[in-house]
Design an enzyme around this catalytic site. Structure first.
Site, PDB file in Angstrom:
ATOM      1  N   CYS A   2      80.679  61.616  83.445  1.00 46.95           N
ATOM      2  CA  CYS A   2      80.260  62.702  82.556  1.00 46.95           C
ATOM      3  C   CYS A   2      81.349  63.757  82.399  1.00 46.95           C
ATOM      4  O   CYS A   2      82.161  63.978  83.289  1.00 46.95           O
ATOM      5  CB  CYS A   2      79.012  63.358  83.112  1.00 46.95           C
ATOM      6  SG  CYS A   2      77.685  62.210  83.409  1.00 46.95           S
ATOM      7  N   ARG A  27      87.144  59.255  80.411  1.00 48.91           N
ATOM      8  CA  ARG A  27      86.443  59.222  81.686  1.00 48.91           C
ATOM      9  C   ARG A  27      85.296  58.208  81.667  1.00 48.91           C
ATOM     10  O   ARG A  27      84.757  57.877  82.712  1.00 48.91           O
ATOM     11  CB  ARG A  27      85.886  60.608  82.003  1.00 48.91           C
ATOM     12  CG  ARG A  27      86.968  61.650  82.185  1.00 48.91           C
ATOM     13  CD  ARG A  27      86.371  63.021  82.257  1.00 48.91           C
ATOM     14  NE  ARG A  27      85.560  63.197  83.441  1.00 48.91           N
ATOM     15  CZ  ARG A  27      85.981  63.711  84.581  1.00 48.91           C
ATOM     16  NH1 ARG A  27      87.230  64.100  84.688  1.00 48.91           N
ATOM     17  NH2 ARG A  27      85.184  63.840  85.605  1.00 48.91           N
ATOM     18  N   TRP A  73      77.512  59.656  81.201  1.00 43.83           N
ATOM     19  CA  TRP A  73      77.620  58.282  81.718  1.00 43.83           C
ATOM     20  C   TRP A  73      76.339  58.061  82.509  1.00 43.83           C
ATOM     21  O   TRP A  73      76.109  58.710  83.530  1.00 43.83           O
ATOM     22  CB  TRP A  73      78.859  58.185  82.612  1.00 43.83           C
ATOM     23  CG  TRP A  73      79.231  56.792  83.028  1.00 43.83           C
ATOM     24  CD1 TRP A  73      79.917  55.872  82.281  1.00 43.83           C
ATOM     25  CD2 TRP A  73      78.985  56.176  84.296  1.00 43.83           C
ATOM     26  NE1 TRP A  73      80.094  54.720  83.012  1.00 43.83           N
ATOM     27  CE2 TRP A  73      79.536  54.874  84.254  1.00 43.83           C
ATOM     28  CE3 TRP A  73      78.360  56.579  85.464  1.00 43.83           C
ATOM     29  CZ2 TRP A  73      79.476  53.992  85.317  1.00 43.83           C
ATOM     30  CZ3 TRP A  73      78.290  55.689  86.538  1.00 43.83           C
ATOM     31  CH2 TRP A  73      78.848  54.410  86.454  1.00 43.83           C
ATOM     32  N   ASN A  97      77.073  67.776  85.270  1.00 46.04           N
ATOM     33  CA  ASN A  97      77.737  66.615  85.888  1.00 46.04           C
ATOM     34  C   ASN A  97      77.303  66.538  87.335  1.00 46.04           C
ATOM     35  O   ASN A  97      77.179  67.581  87.989  1.00 46.04           O
ATOM     36  CB  ASN A  97      79.261  66.795  85.884  1.00 46.04           C
ATOM     37  CG  ASN A  97      79.873  66.584  84.526  1.00 46.04           C
ATOM     38  OD1 ASN A  97      79.169  66.293  83.569  1.00 46.04           O
ATOM     39  ND2 ASN A  97      81.179  66.748  84.435  1.00 46.04           N
ATOM     40  N   GLY A  98      77.139  65.338  87.860  1.00 48.40           N
ATOM     41  CA  GLY A  98      76.746  65.187  89.267  1.00 48.40           C
ATOM     42  C   GLY A  98      75.368  64.582  89.365  1.00 48.40           C
ATOM     43  O   GLY A  98      74.820  64.078  88.374  1.00 48.40           O
ATOM     44  N   GLU A 481      95.576  43.742  93.539  1.00 49.88           N
ATOM     45  CA  GLU A 481      95.636  44.689  92.415  1.00 49.88           C
ATOM     46  C   GLU A 481      95.760  43.932  91.087  1.00 49.88           C
ATOM     47  O   GLU A 481      95.122  44.296  90.095  1.00 49.88           O
ATOM     48  CB  GLU A 481      96.810  45.653  92.630  1.00 49.88           C
ATOM     49  CG  GLU A 481      97.115  46.622  91.494  1.00 49.88           C
ATOM     50  CD  GLU A 481      95.958  47.531  91.111  1.00 49.88           C
ATOM     51  OE1 GLU A 481      94.945  47.576  91.822  1.00 49.88           O
ATOM     52  OE2 GLU A 481      96.047  48.185  90.053  1.00 49.88           O
ATOM     53  N   LYS A 485      93.065  44.227  88.060  1.00 47.81           N
ATOM     54  CA  LYS A 485      93.457  44.621  86.698  1.00 47.81           C
ATOM     55  C   LYS A 485      92.956  43.601  85.693  1.00 47.81           C
ATOM     56  O   LYS A 485      92.403  43.953  84.656  1.00 47.81           O
ATOM     57  CB  LYS A 485      94.961  44.678  86.613  1.00 47.81           C
ATOM     58  CG  LYS A 485      95.819  45.847  86.582  1.00 47.81           C
ATOM     59  CD  LYS A 485      95.493  47.240  86.404  1.00 47.81           C
ATOM     60  CE  LYS A 485      94.301  47.810  87.070  1.00 47.81           C
ATOM     61  NZ  LYS A 485      94.536  48.915  87.981  1.00 47.81           N
ATOM     62  N   GLU A 488      89.062  43.763  85.335  1.00 45.15           N
ATOM     63  CA  GLU A 488      88.433  44.948  84.753  1.00 45.15           C
ATOM     64  C   GLU A 488      88.697  45.098  83.257  1.00 45.15           C
ATOM     65  O   GLU A 488      87.856  45.638  82.554  1.00 45.15           O
ATOM     66  CB  GLU A 488      88.749  46.230  85.538  1.00 45.15           C
ATOM     67  CG  GLU A 488      90.159  46.695  85.510  1.00 45.15           C
ATOM     68  CD  GLU A 488      90.388  47.931  86.383  1.00 45.15           C
ATOM     69  OE1 GLU A 488      89.505  48.774  86.512  1.00 45.15           O
ATOM     70  OE2 GLU A 488      91.498  48.054  86.911  1.00 45.15           O
ATOM     71  N   HIS A 504      91.864  27.363 103.607  1.00 43.93           N
ATOM     72  CA  HIS A 504      90.662  27.721 104.370  1.00 43.93           C
ATOM     73  C   HIS A 504      89.467  27.958 103.452  1.00 43.93           C
ATOM     74  O   HIS A 504      88.488  28.562 103.868  1.00 43.93           O
ATOM     75  CB  HIS A 504      90.942  28.951 105.240  1.00 43.93           C
ATOM     76  CG  HIS A 504      92.043  28.717 106.224  1.00 43.93           C
ATOM     77  ND1 HIS A 504      91.918  27.856 107.289  1.00 43.93           N
ATOM     78  CD2 HIS A 504      93.318  29.185 106.263  1.00 43.93           C
ATOM     79  CE1 HIS A 504      93.055  27.813 107.971  1.00 43.93           C
ATOM     80  NE2 HIS A 504      93.922  28.606 107.354  1.00 43.93           N
ATOM     81  N   LYS A 604      86.382  56.526  84.440  1.00 46.70           N
ATOM     82  CA  LYS A 604      87.697  56.861  84.991  1.00 46.70           C
ATOM     83  C   LYS A 604      87.582  57.595  86.324  1.00 46.70           C
ATOM     84  O   LYS A 604      88.234  57.235  87.288  1.00 46.70           O
ATOM     85  CB  LYS A 604      88.470  57.710  83.974  1.00 46.70           C
ATOM     86  CG  LYS A 604      89.896  58.029  84.384  1.00 46.70           C
ATOM     87  CD  LYS A 604      90.756  56.793  84.409  1.00 46.70           C
ATOM     88  CE  LYS A 604      92.150  57.041  84.963  1.00 46.70           C
ATOM     89  NZ  LYS A 604      92.836  55.789  85.284  1.00 46.70           N
TER      90      LYS A 604
HETATM   91  C1  F6R Z   1      91.080  50.495  88.764  1.00 48.19           C
HETATM   92  C2  F6R Z   1      90.824  51.897  89.050  1.00 48.19           C
HETATM   93  C3  F6R Z   1      89.814  52.215  90.098  1.00 48.19           C
HETATM   94  C4  F6R Z   1      90.221  53.490  90.848  1.00 48.19           C
HETATM   95  C5  F6R Z   1      89.118  53.906  91.820  1.00 48.19           C
HETATM   96  C6  F6R Z   1      89.519  55.117  92.638  1.00 48.19           C
HETATM   97  O1  F6R Z   1      92.045  50.341  87.765  1.00 48.19           O
HETATM   98  O2  F6R Z   1      91.371  52.763  88.439  1.00 48.19           O
HETATM   99  O3  F6R Z   1      89.641  51.162  90.988  1.00 48.19           O
HETATM  100  O4  F6R Z   1      91.419  53.274  91.520  1.00 48.19           O
HETATM  101  O5  F6R Z   1      87.946  54.199  91.126  1.00 48.19           O
HETATM  102  O6  F6R Z   1      89.804  56.205  91.818  1.00 48.19           O
HETATM  103  P1  F6R Z   1      90.726  57.376  92.294  1.00 48.19           P
HETATM  104  O7  F6R Z   1      92.102  56.865  92.479  1.00 48.19           O
HETATM  105  O8  F6R Z   1      90.644  58.408  91.205  1.00 48.19           O
HETATM  106  O9  F6R Z   1      90.145  57.880  93.583  1.00 48.19           O
END
Ligand code: F6R
Length: 609
Positions: A2, A27, A73, A97-98, A481, A485, A488, A504, A604
């Site tokens: 949000c 976000r 959101w 928000n929250g 990672e 990527k 997602e 294994h 985000k």
């Molecule tokens: C993946 C991604 C998320 C963040 C995770 C932590 O591309 O961006 O996995 O890394 O939500 O977020 P932060 O770094 O803001 O604590």
């Protein structure tokens, strides 16, 4: 997640609110809305994009000098117009928000007091609770203070009332909120990027603060009701940093910004001839000199950065290190070590699980804390004793790219500082590592030049349903990672394994439909990795190998190789290999036609648990 924007001005604030919401779109959200006070209270809400809200505002000819706006959101209740903020009670409106944890008890009480609920949200209880106290006191600030005193959970809220056409009230606890200061106009936002077109002068509210914002003045009281001064910061960010420029997506822009982001992040360090603990804070030498272990707490991509660092710290600094997923650590019974350095890693600095994990670690008596974070004045930077700010600049694409590589750069510095403090670096090694760091941005630039080759590979991925990523040692977290990527943003199911684990279990998945992406640096494990690759080929698997320039791998119809420039890249190798995997995911997602910057179901900043 949000987002909140609010404005009180002597001009029409609707364009300011809409532009603010657009800047918060990254976000993640599923509905949007605003309330404008102009004679009465005018509310417009819509499901979907801010563009839809803008069209509705134009259609209803909404304008006025005071307003609050929100992107939602969904947590409590589906994405719908009825659940979208602002929520209205009587003459006032609230954005939030929250999460309010005691919303059910409050809802029962407020219903008994005669309030009618029109949404499924937790936020609506805030609107009715403030209205309840406003009826009793006719004082919006007092009513807000009385209401927030009863809220359990996290909130950042903005309130407007049709009886006060030049007044915006806001409050925060557990969710970020800041006040933007203009000339005879003032603003609120959950993220500074929302306000950059109108001001760079911002005041960050502290836990429990309630602010009363007029055209000419802003006054703040703390949780106890005492008037307080909060310092004014000039944001280093500028409005155009969040513009797309010539790029097709923010993710692509952010991948290509990495040489600049790394240069900025390493600027202070590489300008010096010696490794300095003070890079992490003025009293860092004292704190870091005493630690006997390192515990990292982080989520998602930031957790992968932490995992890379555990390899570096044990190998180079000789200090025990472990990485914990924040949402697990906060609830598990662990053995506290008061001499461990607790390191949180976060792009946003607001991730609820990471913040809670840090507070949990502190509650266990572990107070040697450091955060590596991309957002100054975020909750994590304020809650940590030491801090290192990565200088990636705003990251708009939901999938983290430049934030991750700058985190790795910061973690290189932490490794070298701890190695030096522990007497593990000779003068020659110190100079050699600093030289390696200086070469990092340029080497990343060279890897970016591989994009056409990577793009050609991506065409073969778009029709796949699964992919396997292999790495060994410090490149195993890079494989994790890479898999994250890919899944997602392209929605291709991807898994990562240390290559030695194949036999294994995961080898059972390998057939001609399973692309196996392999990271092949020229390190001490390369021959073992080649054996693992043979295991894949023997089962008909097709290999896509990112190899260092001097690794010998025979190419064939089912073994494809892209070579990174130069030979082994030592400390920098995980960073360089990351960039190739970012490009692979980006182009695979382009082939599939997904919404690259706003992948489904993701946000985000994950500011709720
Ligand atoms: C993946 C991604 C998320 C963040 C995770 C932590 O591309 O961006 O996995 O890394 O939500 O977020 P932060 O770094 O803001 O604590």
């Amino acid at each position: 997640m949000c987002g909140i924007v609010g404005a009180v001005a002597q001009r029409n604030v609707v364009p300011i609110l809409l532009e603010g919401l657009r800047r918060l779109e990254y976000r993640g959200y599923d509905s949007a809305g605003l309330v404008i006070i102009n004679g009465g209270l005018k509310r417009v809400r819509s499901v979907g994009r801010v563009a839809g809200l803008e069209a509705a505002c134009t259609a209803h000819q909404v304008h006025g000098n005071l307003g609050i706006a929100h992107t939602r959101w969904a947590t409590h209740g589906v994405p719908s117009e009825a659940n979208a903020h602002p929520h209205v009670s009587g003459s006032l409106a609230v954005v939030h928000n929250g999460i309010i944890e005691n919303h059910e008890a409050l809802r029962i009480r407020l219903k008994a007091a005669g309030f009618t609920f029109t949404s499924e949200t937790d936020t609506e209880v805030i609107a009715h609770l403030v209205e309840l106290y406003y009826r009793q006191t006719q004082d919006l600030l007092a009513a807000t203070r009385a209401a927030v005193a009863e809220l359990e959970g996290a909130y950042a809220i903005g309130i407007v009332c049709e009886d006060s056409p030049n007044r915006l009230i806001c409050a925060r606890k557990g969710s970020p909120l800041l006040v933007g200061l203009g000339i005879e106009e003032n603003f609120i936002a959950s993220d500074v990027s929302a306000l950059l077109p109108v001001t760079q002068r911002v005041m960050y509210l502290e836990e429990g603060d309630v602010a009363d914002i007029g055209l000419l003045a802003v006054s703040v009281v703390d949780a106890a009701g005492n008037p307080v001064d909060r310092s004014v910061h000039i944001s280093e960010l500028s409005a155009d940093m969040a513009e797309l420029g010539n790029y097709r997506h923010f993710m692509q822009k952010e991948i290509h910004e990495q040489p600049r982001a790394l240069t900025d992040t390493l600027l202070t360090a590489v300008a010096q001839e010696h490794i300095q603990p003070e890079w992490f804070g003025f009293d860092a030498a004292e704190v870091l000199g005493k630690v006997n272990a390192v515990t990292f707490l982080a989520c998602g991509t930031s957790y992968h950065a932490a995992k890379v660092a555990t390899y570096w710290l044990e190998a180079i600094a000789g200090i025990p290190a472990r990485a914990e997923i924040a949402s697990e650590y906060r609830y598990r019974t662990s053995v506290p070590n008061p001499d461990a350095l607790i390191v949180t890693i976060s792009q946003s600095g607001e991730t609820a699980d990471t913040l809670a994990a840090l507070n949990h670690a502190k509650a266990l008596g572990q107070d040697k804390t450091l955060t590596i974070c991309n957002v100054p004045e975020s909750a994590l930077t304020r809650a940590s004793r030491l801090k290192f700010l990565t200088r990636a600049g705003p990251e708009i694409g939901v999938a983290s790219t430049k934030a991750f590589t700058t985190q790795l750069a910061a973690l290189c510095l932490l490794t070298l500082v701890l190695a030096k403090l522990r007497g593990r670096l000779s003068v020659e090694q110190e100079a050699a590592y600093l030289a390696e760091l200086r070469s990092m941005p340029n080497k990343v630039q060279q890897v970016l030049a591989l994009e056409p080759q990577v793009e050609a590979w991506s065409q073969r991925f778009a029709n796949k349903h699964h992919a396997l990523f292999l790495g060994r040692g410090v490149h195993y977290p890079i494989a994790l990672e890479g898999a994250l990527k890919l899944k997602e943003i392209s929605y291709i199911h991807a898994e990562a394994y240390p290559a030695g684990e194949l036999k294994h279990g995961p080898l059972a998945l390998v057939d001609e439909d399973m692309p196996v992406i392999t990271i092949a640096p020229n390190d001490q494990l390369i021959e073992k990795l080649k054996s693992n690759m043979q295991e894949v080929r023997a089962r008909g698997g097709e290999l896509y190998v990112f190899a260092d320039g001097d690794v010998h791998i025979e190419e064939s119809a089912f073994v494809h190789v892209i070579r990174l420039p130069g030979g082994s890249n030592g400390l920098l190798s995980p960073i360089l290999h990351t960039v190739t995997l970012q490009m692979l995911s980006y182009h695979a997602a382009l082939q599939k036609g997904t919404d690259v910057d706003k992948p489904r179901n993701l946000a985000k900043s994950v500011t709720v648990e």
